[in-house]
Design an enzyme around this catalytic site. Structure first.
Site, PDB file in Angstrom:
ATOM      1  N   GLU A  40       0.843  -1.201   0.000  1.00 54.54           N
ATOM      2  CA  GLU A  40       0.000   0.000   0.000  1.00 54.54           C
ATOM      3  C   GLU A  40       0.877   1.249   0.000  1.00 54.54           C
ATOM      4  O   GLU A  40       1.954   1.265   0.612  1.00 54.54           O
ATOM      5  CB  GLU A  40      -0.877  -0.013   1.258  1.00 54.54           C
ATOM      6  N   LYS A 110      -9.886   3.484  -1.292  1.00 55.86           N
ATOM      7  CA  LYS A 110      -9.968   2.795   0.007  1.00 55.86           C
ATOM      8  C   LYS A 110     -11.204   3.236   0.793  1.00 55.86           C
ATOM      9  O   LYS A 110     -11.390   4.416   1.089  1.00 55.86           O
ATOM     10  CB  LYS A 110      -8.696   3.081   0.802  1.00 55.86           C
ATOM     11  N   CYS A 147      -5.480  -2.829   3.031  1.00 54.92           N
ATOM     12  CA  CYS A 147      -5.025  -2.754   4.426  1.00 54.92           C
ATOM     13  C   CYS A 147      -6.149  -2.857   5.466  1.00 54.92           C
ATOM     14  O   CYS A 147      -6.642  -3.933   5.754  1.00 54.92           O
ATOM     15  CB  CYS A 147      -4.197  -1.484   4.627  1.00 54.92           C
TER      16      CYS A 147
END
Length: 265
Positions: A40, A110, A147
């Site tokens: 990431e 995200k 993540c």
């Protein structure tokens, strides 16, 4: 499908990180990989300045992404990673990109920002508003996550119900008490409870754990790295996926409806 997991410590200079990515892409391609997953936020990082990821953000048309796109031309390899893209008001969006043969084939902003363990990602980063798409690699459906998404079981379940055979997770998992245990527990659980393969790639370095891994659909870790830079490989077996879903048909046996994204308003 053959997957490659390339973990490294992101530096302050985007050119250096691009060079690292290109080297990992070349190695993965030579090894016959179909998919390379990178960590990431790989564009640039300064561990002494949390705001630097936003200050260093580049648009899609920027030189970092252009270099990776050019290097992907003529290759069978699909590459997945995230970088920060500028947003209005001196903010950014943590965006996952999937590249193949010189093209961006998918984007995902995200959804779950890391506002936990005394960190506030939302202070500088805007959250995404859409469930990520599936992409197809070597005949298998790949679901996209980033993540902190791994801590939300609804996300992985939604992707599995959408048809994902494999979930990928670029990450920069911070060190801290029990954090390595959380990483292994969450990644293997998401694989097992959804009978999917899961490929999780963590940044390494002074603040992050590395520990990239592949978990199979019954929660068995079939490949893993330690805390140092590494390129590791694993085979994704359609037969193993079919077997897991036959003996453990949790997706068919569930009683709950398909998870939906809550409105941000």
């Amino acid at each position: 499908m053959k997957v490659a997991l390339g973990q490294f410590a992101v530096s302050r200079e985007w050119q250096e990180n691009a060079d690292t990515c290109l080297a990992l892409m070349a190695q993965a391609a030579r090894a016959g990989a179909d998919l390379l997953v990178l960590p990431e936020a790989i564009l640039a990082r300064d561990n002494t300045s949390p705001a630097y990821v936003v200050e260093a953000a580049q648009p899609e048309e920027g030189p970092f992404l252009r270099r990776l796109l050019a290097a992907s031309e003529g290759s069978r390899l699909t590459i997945i990673f995230t970088q920060h893209v500028p947003a209005p008001g001196e903010r950014a969006i943590n965006t996952l990109f999937a590249l193949h043969q010189g093209q961006i084939i998918a984007r995902y902003e995200k959804l779950h920002l890391y506002d936990a363990f005394a960190v506030q990602e939302s202070a500088r980063v805007n959250a995404g508003q859409q469930i990520p798409p599936l992409i197809t690699v070597a005949g298998m459906n790949v679901g996209l996550m980033t993540c902190y998404d791994i801590r939300f079981p609804e996300m992985a379940r939604r992707l599995a119900l959408d048809g994902a055979d494999l979930l990928v997770l670029p990450a920069a998992w911070l060190r801290g008490p029990l954090k390595e245990k959380h990483w292994q527990m969450l990644t293997t659980t998401r694989a097992l409870e959804n009978t999917c393969y899961l490929v999780a790639v963590g940044e390494c370095g002074p603040k992050n754990i590395g520990n990239s891994l592949v978990a199979d659909p019954l929660g068995v870790v079939i490949a893993s790295a330690a805390e140092a830079p590494a390129l590791i490989f694993a085979d994704i077996d359609a037969g193993r996926l079919h077997y897991a879903r036959e003996v453990l048909p949790v997706l068919e046996n569930r009683r709950f409806a398909t998870p939906q994204l809550r409105s941000s308003s």
